[in-house]
Design a protein around this motif. Structure first.
Motif, mmCIF file in Angstrom:
data_model
loop_
_atom_site.group_PDB
_atom_site.id
_atom_site.type_symbol
_atom_site.label_atom_id
_atom_site.label_comp_id
_atom_site.label_asym_id
_atom_site.label_seq_id
_atom_site.Cartn_x
_atom_site.Cartn_y
_atom_site.Cartn_z
ATOM 1 N N GLN A 51 -30.340 -35.005 38.097
ATOM 2 C CA GLN A 51 -31.255 -34.755 36.975
ATOM 3 C C GLN A 51 -32.583 -34.208 37.474
ATOM 4 O O GLN A 51 -33.145 -33.273 36.902
ATOM 5 C CB GLN A 51 -31.481 -36.031 36.174
ATOM 6 N N GLN A 52 -33.095 -34.802 38.553
ATOM 7 C CA GLN A 52 -34.361 -34.323 39.114
ATOM 8 C C GLN A 52 -34.212 -32.896 39.624
ATOM 9 O O GLN A 52 -35.098 -32.063 39.433
ATOM 10 C CB GLN A 52 -34.829 -35.241 40.240
ATOM 11 N N ASN A 53 -33.109 -32.606 40.261
ATOM 12 C CA ASN A 53 -32.851 -31.270 40.783
ATOM 13 C C ASN A 53 -32.768 -30.252 39.640
ATOM 14 O O ASN A 53 -33.322 -29.162 39.733
ATOM 15 C CB ASN A 53 -31.557 -31.275 41.600
ATOM 16 N N ALA A 54 -32.085 -30.631 38.557
ATOM 17 C CA ALA A 54 -31.974 -29.737 37.403
ATOM 18 C C ALA A 54 -33.341 -29.495 36.769
ATOM 19 O O ALA A 54 -33.653 -28.374 36.354
ATOM 20 C CB ALA A 54 -31.010 -30.321 36.379
ATOM 21 N N LEU A 72 -27.119 -40.795 42.645
ATOM 22 C CA LEU A 72 -26.650 -39.412 42.622
ATOM 23 C C LEU A 72 -26.957 -38.749 41.280
ATOM 24 O O LEU A 72 -27.435 -37.613 41.239
ATOM 25 C CB LEU A 72 -25.152 -39.353 42.921
ATOM 26 N N ASN A 73 -26.716 -39.458 40.192
ATOM 27 C CA ASN A 73 -27.013 -38.910 38.866
ATOM 28 C C ASN A 73 -28.506 -38.649 38.699
ATOM 29 O O ASN A 73 -28.905 -37.607 38.165
ATOM 30 C CB ASN A 73 -26.508 -39.842 37.768
#
Length: 124
Positions: free
Chosen positions: A100-103, A95-96
């Protein structure tokens, strides 16, 4: 001075059902670990849904509490606990990483540039 309490066929059947539910929970937990390691999140989520269904069946069956008192169940729970801890750790890590990838992806959106983005979208 031991009391021997004979179970009816109905009670015996329900105890077997409680055992089967715990066994299924154990197997699904092992499979969840396998699929999260493979990063197959769609299959992981489907198995998690199935495991939640098993948990609901366990809660609805009063004999589950009787079965939990057996040495067999305590041994099974001892094998499940470390798997659950691994599962929680790996799910949180995934999930983390996902966040991070999404951000990172959203950091390159044109909307975040402000005025320049609106200039590019105008028709003349």
């Amino acid at each position: 001075m031991f009391k021997v309490i004979a179970m009816s066929a109905e009670q015996e059947k329900k105890m077997q059902e409680a055992k089967a539910n715990w066994d299924m929970y154990y197997v699904l937990t092992q499979e969840l670990l396998k699929f999260i390691d493979q990063q197959d999140i769609d299959q992981f989520l489907e198995l998690e849904r199935q495991r939640n269904t098993v948990v609901e069946r366990m809660k609805a069956l009063p004999e589950t509490e009787e079965y939990r008192k057996t040495a067999e169940c305590r041994e099974l729970v001892a094998r499940i606990k470390p798997l659950d801890m691994q599962l929680i750790y790996k799910a949180k890590a995934w999930l983390n990483k996902s966040r991070q990838q999404n951000a990172s992806v959203h950091a390159y959106d044109l909307q975040s540039i402000g005025g320049v983005g609106s200039l590019l979208n105008k028709k003349y």
